[in-house]
Design an enzyme around this catalytic site. Structure first.
Site, PDB file in Angstrom:
ATOM      1  N   GLU A 167       3.626 -10.082   4.694  1.00  0.00           N
ATOM      2  CA  GLU A 167       4.512  -8.923   4.647  1.00  0.00           C
ATOM      3  C   GLU A 167       3.626  -7.694   4.454  1.00  0.00           C
ATOM      4  O   GLU A 167       2.804  -7.666   3.529  1.00  0.00           O
ATOM      5  CB  GLU A 167       5.490  -9.052   3.466  1.00  0.00           C
ATOM      6  CG  GLU A 167       6.391  -7.841   3.395  1.00  0.00           C
ATOM      7  CD  GLU A 167       7.376  -7.850   2.227  1.00  0.00           C
ATOM      8  OE1 GLU A 167       7.352  -8.801   1.422  1.00  0.00           O
ATOM      9  OE2 GLU A 167       8.147  -6.887   2.135  1.00  0.00           O
ATOM     10  N   ARG A 175      -1.177 -22.393  -3.700  1.00  0.00           N
ATOM     11  CA  ARG A 175      -1.707 -21.028  -3.692  1.00  0.00           C
ATOM     12  C   ARG A 175      -3.053 -20.992  -4.366  1.00  0.00           C
ATOM     13  O   ARG A 175      -3.271 -21.719  -5.333  1.00  0.00           O
ATOM     14  CB  ARG A 175      -0.800 -20.133  -4.543  1.00  0.00           C
ATOM     15  CG  ARG A 175       0.289 -19.439  -3.863  1.00  0.00           C
ATOM     16  CD  ARG A 175       1.072 -18.658  -4.901  1.00  0.00           C
ATOM     17  NE  ARG A 175       0.792 -17.239  -4.771  1.00  0.00           N
ATOM     18  CZ  ARG A 175       1.352 -16.474  -3.828  1.00  0.00           C
ATOM     19  NH1 ARG A 175       2.200 -16.974  -2.980  1.00  0.00           N
ATOM     20  NH2 ARG A 175       1.073 -15.195  -3.761  1.00  0.00           N
ATOM     21  N   LYS A 222       0.294  -8.960  -4.351  1.00  0.00           N
ATOM     22  CA  LYS A 222       0.258  -7.564  -3.907  1.00  0.00           C
ATOM     23  C   LYS A 222       1.035  -6.681  -4.865  1.00  0.00           C
ATOM     24  O   LYS A 222       0.628  -5.559  -5.152  1.00  0.00           O
ATOM     25  CB  LYS A 222       0.860  -7.460  -2.503  1.00  0.00           C
ATOM     26  CG  LYS A 222      -0.054  -7.989  -1.415  1.00  0.00           C
ATOM     27  CD  LYS A 222       0.594  -7.863  -0.043  1.00  0.00           C
ATOM     28  CE  LYS A 222       1.096  -9.167   0.492  1.00  0.00           C
ATOM     29  NZ  LYS A 222       2.465  -9.227   0.874  1.00  0.00           N
TER      30      LYS A 222
END
Ligand code: ATP
Ligand code: MG
Length: 551
Positions: A32, A257, A267
């Site tokens: 994104e 992750r 982020k």
């Protein structure tokens, strides 16, 4: 079709190909665009692009741009640049917004098939009726709206007739499902916002779970790889593709992750550090972003090697920062020319050195002659590192002491005769003697000093600003804490250094300042006449990647 990597995802891809699935390997990296890429993304990039390379496939860079409020062109551009910097060629970039028309058509199809409905509950009401892990949800009172009314309302949502939050489109699945993601999840929301690519065309935007699987299907993705927090979303991924008119249905496969000690990889949290003024920006050399790591002096080769070493599993657990540092050091060891810089200068006068000075030569790299040689000025006025002198040395001290002897790297052996102090009693200078027949390369002195120290010539050395980034956080796992409290207050020291002029003139970006670490010219602030260096990593090789993770 060969690879030395044997993780479970590659094993799965290999099996699918051997079983003759008929589809070529196609992967995607789908960020994104709401921030800069970080080293966690590098893990996903190396996995997706690595698999495509190894199995003769292709990889899309696809921007998941379904939330116009958070996204921007700046983030799109930096992300594409960072993927290229890591050394990967992508198809695209493509954008979820490229498919907004198709997504909308599929949404109407779900309505027509009785699989979706317009719901007038507010976000809070939807949350309150969703139930819990142990109790089922309550069906929306709008769940049984008829088809014509649903279509009409959805079209009016699209035309912008309703305010943000007034209505949503929800899938009609199962309010009693043990998987909360299947309790009539929201597929579309109203958002009167200008999108960075589609402008004001859309007043409704699709949700991630609806968008992602359809984009994967439209692009012919063969293996949709994502991180473990989406495991619970997989049934919804499958439900959407099973209930729209498509024959193409990629498998979603999850892996863990990357978490890295002493930093955060999100982020949103990194943006909060910028907004809070704790770092200068996305490319601050302390940031775990690819832009920050690059500015600090890490090369893409090192980051790819790091990703290769951490591998791909379903196991949780933070990776030691030392492993990244090890990879960076190992990469620069071969690649970086050597030079001398003094970060905390102490004047040294060579009392028995007559004449204006001389020019020594030294190789740029001790093992690799391809780097060539450099010239090094030597004179009676030198600077050494303040910490390389001790009036009362500790045991096993190998550097300079009053009356002691040390070799100046590439130069002469010197002996300290006198310590000069200032009014405050602080050491201000050393008066030393050099041994003329001890010149490096033609030493006939027979002396064997215990230590070798670096130095620069006072008259020709170039003053430089040096940044010494440290760990951003004081604790290995800051993510669970209030970030501002967990910060390392001394994460960015700076020094006024003196560097040998050949370094300031050299075209390379990366250097080893002997005994001090690897440094890189700052891509933004460095000027040949006013050098600015960032320390990429200190010199310390006690870490072995086989050793247990930890501090
Ligand atoms: P962030 O929390 O940093 O915004 P995200 O998961 O929301 O991360 P996306 O922009 O959606 O980030 O990520 C694009 C891809 O990168 C996704 O497939 C995601 O799973 C992967 N990814 C993100 N962070 C990591 C990480 N720490 N380790 C491995 N893969 C990651
Ligand atoms: Mg995200």
């Amino acid at each position: 079709m060969s690879t030395d990597l044997r993780d479970f995802i590659r094993a799965r891809v290999r099996r699918d190909l051997e079983a003759g699935s008929g589809t070529a390997v196609a992967t995607r990296f789908p960020p994104e665009p709401n921030g800069y890429l970080h080293i966690g993304h590098a893990k996903s990039i190396c996995l997706n692009f690595g698999i495509a390379e190894e199995f003769g496939g292709k990889t899309y860079l696809r921007f998941d741009d379904t939330n116009p409020l958070a996204e921007s062109e700046e983030f799109v551009n930096s992300m594409a640049e960072d993927v290229r910097w890591l050394g990967f060629n992508f198809i695209g970039p493509t954008f979820a917004s490229d498919y907004f028309d198709q997504l909308y058509a599929f949404a109407e199809q779900l309505i027509e098939r009785g699989k979706a409905f317009v719901c007038d509950l507010s976000a809070d009401e939807i949350r309150a009726t969703r139930g819990t892990l142990t109790s089922p949800g309550t069906p929306s009172p709008y769940r049984n709206r008829d088809l014509a009314e649903n279509l009409d309302l959805f079209r009016r949502m699209k035309r912008g007739e309703f305010a943000d939050g007034a209505r949503v489109l929800r899938a009609k699945i199962d309010m009693a499902s043990p998987n909360i993601n299947l309790r009539d999840p929201v597929l579309y929301r109203i958002r009167h916002a200008t999108h960075h690519r589609t402008g004001d065309k859309w007043r409704i935007y699709p949700m991630y779970d609806f968008t992602h699987c359809i984009c994967d299907a439209l692009e012919g993705i063969s293996h949709s790889l994502c991180t473990l927090e989406f495991e619970d979303h997989r049934p919804l991924y499958d439900w959407v593709l099973d209930n729209i008119a498509t024959n193409y249905h990629p498998p979603q496969i999850e892996f863990s992750r990357l978490a890295l000690e002493y930093t955060v990889l999100s982020k949103r949290q990194l943006a909060a550090l910028i907004d809070g003024g704790h770092v200068a920006g996305w490319d601050d050399p302390r940031m775990p972003t690819l832009a920050g790591l690059r500015r600090r002096g890490c090369r893409p080769q090192a980051i790819r090697e790091f990703c290769r070493r951490i591998g791909v599993t379903k196991a949780a657990g933070a990776v030691a920062l030392e492993l990244l540092e090890f990879c960076v050091r190992q990469d620069l060891e071969a690649a970086a020319p050597r030079g001398m810089a003094v970060l905390d200068p102490l004047p040294v006068v060579i009392t028995n050195y007559a004449g204006p000075g001389e020019t020594l030569t030294a190789p740029w790299h001790p093992q690799q002659s391809r780097h060539g040689v450099r010239e090094l000025a030597f004179s009676a006025n030198l600077r050494i590192e303040r910490e390389d002198f001790a009036e009362q040395p500790p045991r096993k001290w190998r550097r300079l002491t009053p009356g002691g002897m040390v070799r100046l790297r590439h130069g002469y052996i010197i002996i300290c005769d006198e310590v000069v102090k200032d009014a405050a009693g602080r050491v201000a200078a050393l008066r030393c003697r050099h041994v003329p027949e001890s010149k490096s390369g033609s030493d006939t002195s027979g002396l064997k000093p215990k230590g070798v120290i670096h130095w620069v010539d006072a008259a020709t050395a170039v003053p430089a600003r040096v940044r010494l980034p440290e760990r951003l956080f004081a604790e290995p796992n800051p993510a669970g804490r209030t970030l501002a409290d967990a910060l390392n207050p001394r994460s960015l020291r700076t020094a006024k250094a003196l560097v040998e002029p050949a370094i300031a003139r050299h075209d390379d970006q990366h250097f080893q300042f002997e005994r001090k670490g690897y440094f890189a010219k700052d891509a933004v602030d460095h000027r040949p006449h006013a050098p600015v260096f960032n320390r990429t990593v200190a010199l310390r090789d006690s870490y072995s990647p086989r050793a247990k993770a930890g501090t």
